[in-house]
Design an enzyme around this catalytic site. Structure first.
Site, PDB file in Angstrom:
ATOM      1  N   GLU A  35       1.018  -0.982   0.329  1.00 53.84           N
ATOM      2  CA  GLU A  35      -0.347   0.040   0.339  1.00 53.84           C
ATOM      3  C   GLU A  35       0.864   1.466  -0.136  1.00 53.84           C
ATOM      4  OE1 GLU A  35      -3.392   2.749   2.867  1.00 53.84           O
ATOM      5  OE2 GLU A  35      -2.573   0.127   3.524  1.00 53.84           O
ATOM      6  N   ASP A  36       1.861   1.180   0.538  1.00 54.75           N
ATOM      7  CA  ASP A  36       3.023   2.945   0.842  1.00 54.75           C
ATOM      8  C   ASP A  36       4.009   3.141   0.164  1.00 54.75           C
ATOM      9  OD1 ASP A  36       1.375   3.040   2.808  1.00 54.75           O
ATOM     10  OD2 ASP A  36       2.189   2.312   4.504  1.00 54.75           O
TER      11      ASP A  36
END
Length: 741
Positions: A90-91
């Site tokens: 996600e990051d």
């Protein structure tokens, strides 16, 4: 950052990583350590430029989550690796889920994917309630893939709660409320009692900081007194336990701040008046003698009760029938030293481990040939509830929360089988827990041999016998009698089917009636009528005809408006009302035309005002709030002020809902007089029960010198039905007068 600060941080990261390997509850092999190392490297790379709100390097978060997973929950290397990787996809733009799968295999990729799906939603800016609910629903659906997704999510939430000080106060309250609402009950359900306790306490710390601090300080003050008390208690039973050559430890367990607060509210008492602020735990060893594990527990019970008088109502035996989380222990409340009631928990080391670690210890001790255990059957039951996903998300989460039951009851079938149900379950819930078909055909229930209403709340130890009948159909009131998600979703589906069959009859009735009015029932006519009666689908039309809500007079008005075609053509041109699309009209569902707001269980119509903060419209989920000067104000359930109103002024909240007045039911009282003869009552009840749309509530008859008078209360949906019923009753031989009171 200076060179020195960077070095210091790197040393702290290395230390945290080594600590993680040291504290793992499961023994890690060389392969395991290699896997964890590899996951750590990817996480380090993925988060290299990221910092948390507090300013520290982001990698400390995945490391802390992995540590909770490894030490407190006690999961395997696969889960530890997944916990380290839980935010990477996600990051970090450099990593996709395929990269994770290539490097770590399918299982870890599935878990990380599940975690990514959940959190990508929660990062959206200030989501409304239904989006938040949609998010929970997605999370619960990942249970189908792998239960570890949720366990790591709980660990992630725990660490976020522990490090929330640097957040904005509004964010703190939002996250804490969410934790109390769904994560704490989930942790409880999976058997992670310690984590659940910590989540609840932290939730309270941010939602009610003053209360939290007050109780926290008072517990601190009474710590020494508590230790002395436990020492006194141990002193009394020590000799007797040693005589039996038992190996054991006696510890005190302080009750959580959250549970003390709950007791203070429920019992309306102050901190000093809460009598069981801590429990005493006796944990015994029985490695040399696992066969006698249960026997030793009862032996200790016998020794404790020889010295202290037990409270017979407060014995909880979860050794003979463990909770569905796998929890086993004997809980007794005894009159301890200084005349104080104290709870004593007796459990073996194995039981203690299962209580502390839940899921992980469960599988450590599970034998290969053991049949499906409670936790698995719970997950299967949950999947059953997840299948009926035609509810909207908010409903779904509400229903699911019902099933995160903190308390369970155990009831018996007539054959003596044991069934576990949530506390508060009714006889009707029990029927559905046996089989959907049994539930749908339930006519009555015998509890311990005595006939009870379907809404009767069951208690542990009840033996329940369900009486079924072929001609029974569920009615909307059943939703008020049930608490389990399974029963409610099955009843909702059955009610939908019932409406369809009334609609089919309605179509035939409409065909006949239009024929008399010289109108052919075809697609055009149906479209015209749906528009004319301001409905949405053809099934709406047929259903209302079947019920009699649209009666002969209304059909005649329609016919005459149709014959005056020129006028209606001009009218339509002027009003330019968009006609409904063909697929809309042909939808196979009865839509609700919300036009009336009712309050409380009795569905009373009261004066109200709509709140300006959220401007509810017909059909919204709403509640009433009793204001000081302005009467009842109606708010949406997801109104920004709802949470504070419901938590601060619960006693002023009134249940409310929008209803379709064409489908509202009314109580009608009928009086009958006439000449008495044998079989008269039978004739009357036959006519009422023949009519599927009439529900008889009560009936009473008196006979005097050959004349009789009777009173009948029935529930109907509209005037047409009652008129037809009165006509039929008048035709019965011997009846003189029938009137509606």
């Amino acid at each position: 950052m200076t060179e020195e600060a960077i070095e210091k941080e790197n040393a702290a990261i290395t230390k945290a990583y080594k600590e993680l390997l040291k504290v793992s509850y499961t023994t890690l092999s060389k392969e395991d350590k290699k896997l964890i190392r590899s996951a750590f490297e990817v996480a380090l790379e993925g988060h290299k430029d990221q910092r948390r709100k507090s300013g520290e390097a982001y990698i400390f978060h995945p490391l802390a989550v992995a540590k909770i997973v490894a030490q407190e929950i006690g999961l395997d290397a696969t889960s530890i690796a997944a916990a380290l990787l839980h935010d990477v996809v996600e990051d970090s733009p450099d990593y996709k889920i395929n990269d994770i799968e290539k490097r770590f295999g399918k299982t870890i990729a599935t878990i990380v994917d599940g975690l990514t799906k959940i959190s990508s939603l929660s990062k959206e800016k200030d989501m409304d309630v239904s989006l938040q609910a949609e998010n929970f629903r997605k999370m619960l659906l990942t249970l189908n893939d792998d239960v570890r997704v949720i366990i790591i999510k709980i660990a992630d939430r725990l660490h976020n709660m522990q490090t929330m000080d640097s957040m904005r106060p509004d964010k703190q309250i939002k996250i804490a409320s969410e934790t109390l609402y769904i994560y704490a009950p989930l942790a409880h359900r999976i058997g992670l009692y310690n984590i659940k306790t910590e989540l609840e306490d932290l939730g309270l710390k941010y939602t009610e900081p003053d209360v939290y601090k007050d109780i926290f300080d008072k517990i601190k003050e009474s710590k020494e007194e508590q230790d002395n008390y436990i020492a006194q208690f141990s002193e009394v039973i020590k000799n007797s336990l040693d005589k039996e050559n038992l190996r054991y430890t006696i510890k005190g367990r302080p009750k959580s701040i959250f549970s003390i607060r709950k007791k203070m509210i429920n019992q309306g008492v102050s901190f000093d008046e809460v009598y069981d602020k801590f429990a005493i735990r006796i944990i015994y060893k029985c490695d040399s003698d696992p066969q006698n594990e249960k026997f030793i527990a009862w032996k200790i019970y016998s020794i404790v009760t020889d010295h202290f008088r037990p409270n017979p109502i407060r014995l909880r035996d979860w050794i003979s029938s463990p909770k569905s989380t796998g929890y086993e222990a004997l809980h007794i409340t005894v009159m301890g030293p200084k005349g104080r009631w104290v709870e004593v928990q007796i459990r073996s080391e194995k039981m203690h481990e299962i209580a502390e670690k839940g899921y992980a210890a469960h599988y450590k001790y599970k034998q290969v040939n053991e049949k499906e255990d409670n936790l698995e059957s719970w997950i299967n039951r949950l999947q059953d509830a997840l299948e009926s996903s035609d509810m909207d998300a908010v409903d779904f989460v509400e229903e699911f929360k019902l099933n995160l039951y903190s308390k369970e009851i155990f009831v018996f079938t007539p054959g003596g089988d044991l069934k576990s149900l949530p506390k508060g379950a009714t006889a009707l819930d029990f029927a559905f827990s046996i089989h959907t078909e049994v539930g749908l055909k339930t006519r009555g229930a015998k509890v311990n041999g005595k006939l009870e209403p379907l809404s009767h709340e069951l208690k542990s130890g009840d033996q329940v016998d369900i009486i079924t009948a072929e001609n029974v159909k569920p009615n909307p009131n059943w939703l008020d009698y049930t608490t389990t998600a399974r029963a409610r979703s099955k009843i909702k589906s059955a009610l939908k089917e019932g409406k369809k069959s009334i609609g089919e009859d309605g179509k035939e009735i409409l065909r006949r009636k239009l024929k008399q009015l010289k109108i052919i029932l075809d697609e055009n006519t149906i479209n015209e009528m749906v528009n004319y009666f301001k409905l949405k689908t053809s099934l709406d039309l047929f259903y209302r005809i079947g019920l009699g809500t649209i009666d002969n007079r209304m059909l005649k008005d329609y016919a005459s408006s149709r014959s005056n075609a020129l006028m209606s053509f001009i009218k339509n041109k002027i009003s330019r009302k968009p006609s409904l699309k063909k697929e809309e009209i042909e939808k196979q569902e009865v839509t609700l035309k919300y036009d009336s707001l009712v309050f409380n269980k009795e569905e009373e119509k009261l004066d109200y005002k709509l709140a300006n903060c959220c401007n509810p419209i017909p059909g919204d989920k709403v509640f009433g709030f009793l204001t000081v000067n302005e009467g009842i104000k109606v708010h949406k359930k997801n109104c920004p002020n709802a949470v504070s109103l419901q938590s601060n002024y619960a006693y002023r909240i009134m249940p409310a809902k929008w209803i379709d007045s064409t489908q509202q039911e009314f109580l009608v009282k009928i009086e009958i007089t006439g000449i008495d003869h044998i079989g008269l009552v039978n004739d009357i009840t036959n006519i009422i029960s023949e009519n599927m749309l009439v529900n008889m509530k009560s009936i009473s008859f008196e006979s005097n010198d050959g004349l009789f008078s009777g009173k009948i209360n029935v529930i109907v949906k509209n005037n047409t039905i009652i008129k037809k019923l009165l006509e039929k009753l008048k035709k019965i031989n011997g009846i003189d007068k029938v009137r509606r009171v």
